[in-house]
Design an enzyme around this catalytic site. Sequence first.
Site, PDB file in Angstrom:
ATOM      1  N   ASP A  80     -19.117  17.093   6.542  1.00  0.00           N
ATOM      2  CA  ASP A  80     -19.867  17.891   7.512  1.00  0.00           C
ATOM      3  C   ASP A  80     -18.873  18.367   8.567  1.00  0.00           C
ATOM      4  O   ASP A  80     -17.789  17.799   8.704  1.00  0.00           O
ATOM      5  CB  ASP A  80     -21.101  17.180   8.103  1.00  0.00           C
ATOM      6  CG  ASP A  80     -20.873  15.782   8.621  1.00  0.00           C
ATOM      7  OD1 ASP A  80     -19.709  15.440   8.917  1.00  0.00           O
ATOM      8  OD2 ASP A  80     -21.854  15.031   8.737  1.00  0.00           O
ATOM      9  N   GLU A 105     -18.566  13.117   1.930  1.00  0.00           N
ATOM     10  CA  GLU A 105     -19.529  13.179   3.052  1.00  0.00           C
ATOM     11  C   GLU A 105     -19.214  14.339   3.991  1.00  0.00           C
ATOM     12  O   GLU A 105     -19.332  14.206   5.217  1.00  0.00           O
ATOM     13  CB  GLU A 105     -19.518  11.855   3.836  1.00  0.00           C
ATOM     14  CG  GLU A 105     -19.778  10.631   2.956  1.00  0.00           C
ATOM     15  CD  GLU A 105     -19.848   9.316   3.737  1.00  0.00           C
ATOM     16  OE1 GLU A 105     -19.951   9.350   4.969  1.00  0.00           O
ATOM     17  OE2 GLU A 105     -19.797   8.259   3.086  1.00  0.00           O
ATOM     18  N   HIS A 161     -15.727  13.809   7.459  1.00  0.00           N
ATOM     19  CA  HIS A 161     -16.577  14.131   8.612  1.00  0.00           C
ATOM     20  C   HIS A 161     -15.684  14.865   9.607  1.00  0.00           C
ATOM     21  O   HIS A 161     -14.952  14.240  10.372  1.00  0.00           O
ATOM     22  CB  HIS A 161     -17.160  12.855   9.224  1.00  0.00           C
ATOM     23  CG  HIS A 161     -18.162  12.188   8.344  1.00  0.00           C
ATOM     24  ND1 HIS A 161     -19.380  12.772   8.037  1.00  0.00           N
ATOM     25  CD2 HIS A 161     -18.136  11.020   7.677  1.00  0.00           C
ATOM     26  CE1 HIS A 161     -20.064  11.972   7.238  1.00  0.00           C
ATOM     27  NE2 HIS A 161     -19.325  10.907   6.987  1.00  0.00           N
ATOM     28  N   GLU A 204     -14.606   2.048   3.950  1.00  0.00           N
ATOM     29  CA  GLU A 204     -14.063   1.899   5.309  1.00  0.00           C
ATOM     30  C   GLU A 204     -13.409   0.537   5.535  1.00  0.00           C
ATOM     31  O   GLU A 204     -13.687  -0.122   6.542  1.00  0.00           O
ATOM     32  CB  GLU A 204     -15.170   2.156   6.343  1.00  0.00           C
ATOM     33  CG  GLU A 204     -15.801   3.536   6.174  1.00  0.00           C
ATOM     34  CD  GLU A 204     -16.929   3.828   7.164  1.00  0.00           C
ATOM     35  OE1 GLU A 204     -17.360   2.913   7.888  1.00  0.00           O
ATOM     36  OE2 GLU A 204     -17.389   4.998   7.200  1.00  0.00           O
ATOM     37  N   ASN A 257     -13.431   4.524  -0.478  1.00  0.00           N
ATOM     38  CA  ASN A 257     -14.003   5.627   0.304  1.00  0.00           C
ATOM     39  C   ASN A 257     -13.785   5.348   1.792  1.00  0.00           C
ATOM     40  O   ASN A 257     -13.960   4.220   2.241  1.00  0.00           O
ATOM     41  CB  ASN A 257     -15.512   5.687  -0.011  1.00  0.00           C
ATOM     42  CG  ASN A 257     -16.223   6.892   0.579  1.00  0.00           C
ATOM     43  OD1 ASN A 257     -15.804   8.027   0.360  1.00  0.00           O
ATOM     44  ND2 ASN A 257     -17.294   6.653   1.325  1.00  0.00           N
TER      45      ASN A 257
HETATM   46  C1  XIL Z   1     -24.669   7.297   8.266  1.00  0.00           C
HETATM   47  C2  XIL Z   1     -26.049   7.872   7.996  1.00  0.00           C
HETATM   48  O1  XIL Z   1     -25.934   9.263   7.826  1.00  0.00           O
HETATM   49  C3  XIL Z   1     -27.021   7.542   9.097  1.00  0.00           C
HETATM   50  O2  XIL Z   1     -28.333   7.895   8.726  1.00  0.00           O
HETATM   51  C4  XIL Z   1     -26.972   6.063   9.454  1.00  0.00           C
HETATM   52  O3  XIL Z   1     -27.782   5.819  10.592  1.00  0.00           O
HETATM   53  C5  XIL Z   1     -25.547   5.607   9.719  1.00  0.00           C
HETATM   54  O4  XIL Z   1     -24.722   5.937   8.600  1.00  0.00           O
HETATM   55  N1  XIL Z   1     -19.769   6.883   6.824  1.00  0.00           N
HETATM   56  C6  XIL Z   1     -20.536   6.433   5.798  1.00  0.00           C
HETATM   57  C7  XIL Z   1     -21.991   6.781   5.781  1.00  0.00           C
HETATM   58  O5  XIL Z   1     -20.026   5.854   4.838  1.00  0.00           O
HETATM   59  O6  XIL Z   1     -22.740   5.784   5.129  1.00  0.00           O
HETATM   60  C8  XIL Z   1     -22.512   6.991   7.173  1.00  0.00           C
HETATM   61  O7  XIL Z   1     -23.885   7.435   7.096  1.00  0.00           O
HETATM   62  C9  XIL Z   1     -21.664   8.001   7.895  1.00  0.00           C
HETATM   63  C10 XIL Z   1     -20.243   7.536   8.014  1.00  0.00           C
END
Ligand code: XIL
Length: 383
Positions: free
Chosen positions: A293, A291, A262, A182, A226
Amino acid sequence: MLPVLLGATLAPAAAGERGRVPDQAAEQRVHKAVEQRVHKALDRYGLRDVAPADLEIGTAVAGGGHHLEQDYPDPFTYDEQYREALAREFSSLSPENQMKWEFIHPEQGRYNFEPMDAIVEFAQEHGQEVRGHTLLWHSQNPAWLAEGDFTPEELRAILKDHIQTVVGRYAGKISQWDVANEVFTDGENPTFRPENIWISELGPGIIADAFRWAHEADPTADLFLNDYAVDDIGPKSDAYYALAQELLAQGVPLHGFATQAHLSFEYPFPATLEENLQRFDDLGLETAITELDVRMPLGEDGRPTAEQLEQQADWYRWALEACLGVEDCNSFTIWGFNDKYSWVPVFFEGTGAANVMFEDYTRKPAYWALAVTLAKARWLGIR
Ligand code: XIL
């Protein structure tokens, strides 16, 4: 593994060149056949067993972060049903929080390796890959670092030591690393994030150094950029495209570009996902979805409707198909698999149901969509 089921070749006559099915009726028949076999197979086996051999199918391992504020103990260390599903379904594990600075390096000079050691051990026991997450990020840094008063030289030494220590400890056991996470802002004109302590204090050149140090500590690991909101082609993914080209031109050991994915029904599905991954593939990089979802607005009862579940299944399938369509997209990770442990309701109020299993571990249409799509790719040799 699935010796009998996978030994069978599915409807070879119906599958034309490169697995393309010539007409709709034939496609329907093949689809039905795959569906039946998948349902049978997944009585006993998991997604990993129906996935093509060159695709890791992963999940985040629940623990730390938002879990610490919930009324359940650490899911990975405590929930047996969770651990069984983790072992059965997935061939790759990502620590959800257990490798973030605040977790693994809580005090200056003191590391907390136990939780991560346990994940790596679990992965080795179950023949799973591990994705390391993450080394250079603006978020979830410990107070000693975020609020510390360090000179640039000191900060640089701190980062180098952290990377060498953590990557070195798991050398040979972690196959992919999200080295930089990020680093760009959102919007039409992305810039390096001003709140990223490393970049703001040391300049953007520190990104290249982070990759170099990680590579020195484990020359066998594949090193990734990422981020979220880089699924589509657009200003933010363009910024990564330019950064990747620049790093490669400098000979920096950058091996991959990953999009977190996400996704939310509040926005359209990222229609150019495959095209976007493909352009990074064309640079000679690996790509990954890290990641995934798919969240949705929920009514008062907190339950998704049947239509929402169907739409969610489509979105999971499309994301997977995008990855399958790109040759070196070899890792497809969902950010948890069970709604019970999802970060989504905690971070995106009024939304939820983002994962592929309900809280009681029953499988949603999205789970079956992934299973059938994986099996088709494997059994029809479409990849
Ligand atoms: C999130 C986790 O799922 C949570 O448990 C935590 O409180 C905050 O982070 N991008 C990322 C992940 O790179 O590490 C994040 O994970 C979600 C967004």
